[in-house]
Design an enzyme around this catalytic site. Structure first.
Site, PDB file in Angstrom:
ATOM      1  N   HIS A 175       0.846  -1.192   0.000  1.00 43.76           N
ATOM      2  CA  HIS A 175       0.000   0.000   0.000  1.00 43.76           C
ATOM      3  C   HIS A 175       0.880   1.240   0.000  1.00 43.76           C
ATOM      4  CE1 HIS A 175       1.125  -0.383   4.217  1.00 43.76           C
ATOM      5  NE2 HIS A 175       0.768   0.893   4.394  1.00 43.76           N
ATOM      6  N   HIS A 202       4.971   0.333   0.139  1.00 44.86           N
ATOM      7  CA  HIS A 202       5.657  -0.427   1.178  1.00 44.86           C
ATOM      8  C   HIS A 202       4.761  -1.522   1.730  1.00 44.86           C
ATOM      9  CE1 HIS A 202       3.534   2.864   3.216  1.00 44.86           C
ATOM     10  NE2 HIS A 202       3.519   2.141   4.325  1.00 44.86           N
ATOM     11  N   GLU A 242       1.237   3.585  13.277  1.00 46.14           N
ATOM     12  CA  GLU A 242       1.485   4.400  12.087  1.00 46.14           C
ATOM     13  C   GLU A 242       0.950   5.796  12.384  1.00 46.14           C
ATOM     14  OE1 GLU A 242      -0.751   2.728   8.906  1.00 46.14           O
ATOM     15  OE2 GLU A 242       0.361   0.844   8.840  1.00 46.14           O
TER      16      GLU A 242
END
Length: 392
Positions: A281, A327, A341
């Protein structure tokens, strides 16, 4: 003259060598840090698909200098430690029971995640509305830029602080003790309406963190403001938020849609089980700043023009991904991989490679990639952020 050292037994199977399975590489008989080589297998022996140069995308809090105080400690990772991290900086802080991060404020917004223990946070906004709350493991707080606040340990506690500016430094914040120490006493007397000698006991320099007493209950400590409480809470209980559950793990997303005060930081708490991975993604609206909580994993980042590099991560590490760089993150250990994240944005956004391909005309995808029917028929129209390897 070099000190004599015990020679490394290069035939020891526990000593890794920079030799890939395809035969590329050669034995390393020179000076080396074997522990670091073991911890970074994909830097020591890069996958054959890695190519080109990418700036460093990993820095560990274990390599960040500690600032030790009576009442706690802190350490930071900013653009000075991780030069590519221009959007976000992070601070790891611990307080003792009663330890206080003194009353202060920042030019940047502060987003925080409680790692362990309990703490009390207080704040007052520009309209005189105040806030007080206790936070525990998995709880968040967010203070907008310029909002004065404090943090105090109710017991030994540790937390992650995230700021929406990579140039931020926790050691150059605006603190109440520092300001008053650098203000003439006659000015303080006029400001507070008391004699100058009332300020003789003030600290002569910044306090930063100090040891205090464990406070009483919120009810006993709460100050009633004539202007009331802040209209939007500064606290969010992330672990009480239902996760997006998948066979390989889970994701909890928090941004201004469910934590309205958080205008400049969006985040996701990701769980990846052994044998699973965060799917391929990218993020279209912001760089990604990561903090690894438990487990170990590896991330490969693709930035175009045949350039991709793989980095290894474990608990306490910070990772970084430039905006729009493709990634994925794999769990390479035997325990659950948990990480955060974080994005300098009011909304979380990601683009799934699998979903993009599934929602594009099949013949176009087939002709572009020369893909067979097995791959094309397996594409998913709905996003699945964490996927399991077949057969696991």
């Amino acid at each position: 003259m070099l000190l004599e050292q015990q020679p490394i037994n290069h035939e020891d199977r526990n000593v890794p060598q920079p030799i890939r399975s395809d035969g590329a590489g050669a034995i390393d008989t020179g000076p080396r840090n074997i522990i670091r080589d073991i911890q970074n297998p994909n830097i020591f022996v890069p996958p054959v698909t890695d190519e080109g140069m990418i700036p460093n995308l990993r820095f560990s809090f274990s390599d960040a200098p500690m600032k030790l105080d009576h009442g706690g400690w802190s350490r930071e990772i900013t653009v000075r430690q991780l030069p590519i991290s221009t959007a976000i900086a992070g601070v790891n802080m611990s307080l003792t029971a009663g330890g206080v991060r003194e009353l202060h404020w920042h030019k940047q917004a502060e987003w925080a995640y409680m790692l362990l223990g309990r703490a009390r946070i207080t704040a007052v906004d520009q309209d005189g509305r105040n806030f007080i709350a206790d936070v525990g493991p998995g709880d968040l707080w967010y203070f907008p830029a310029g909002i004065p606040h404090s943090i105090q340990g109710l017991e030994h506690c540790e937390f992650l602080l995230v700021f929406d500016d990579g140039n931020f430094s926790e050691f150059s914040t605006l603190t109440i003790s520092d300001w008053l120490a650098h203000t003439p006493k006659d000015v303080l007397s006029a400001n507070f309406g008391v004699p100058e000698n009332a300020f003789n006991s003030l600290p002569s320099e910044q306090v930063y963190i100090y040891q205090g007493n464990v406070p009483g209950s919120v009810a006993s400590e709460d100050i009633q403001s004539p202007y009331g409480k802040v209209p939007m809470t500064f606290k969010h209980e992330l672990l009480n938020q239902p996760p997006i559950q998948m066979p390989g793990g889970s994701v909890r997303i928090v941004d201004s849609s469910n934590f309205p005060i958080s205008k400049t930081i969006a985040a996701a708490l990701v769980q990846i089980e052994p044998g699973a991975m965060r799917e391929l993604h990218w993020h279209p609206n912001s760089d990604e700043w990561q903090y690894y909580l438990t487990g170990q994993g590896r991330m490969t980042v693709f930035i175009g023009n045949g350039t991709a590099r793989t980095f290894d991560y474990r608990a306490g590490d910070v990772g970084y991904v430039p905006s729009n760089a493709g990634h994925y993150i794999q769990n390479t250990g035997t325990e659950t991989l948990w990480f955060l994240e974080m994005f300098k944005s009011n909304r979380y956004a990601d683009v799934s490679l699998n979903q993009w391909m599934a929602l594009t005309p099949k013949e176009l995808v087939q002709s572009n990639l020369n893909a067979g029917s097995v791959m094309l028929d397996s594409l998913r129209k709905k996003k699945v952020p964490v996927v399991k390897y077949p057969g696991t």
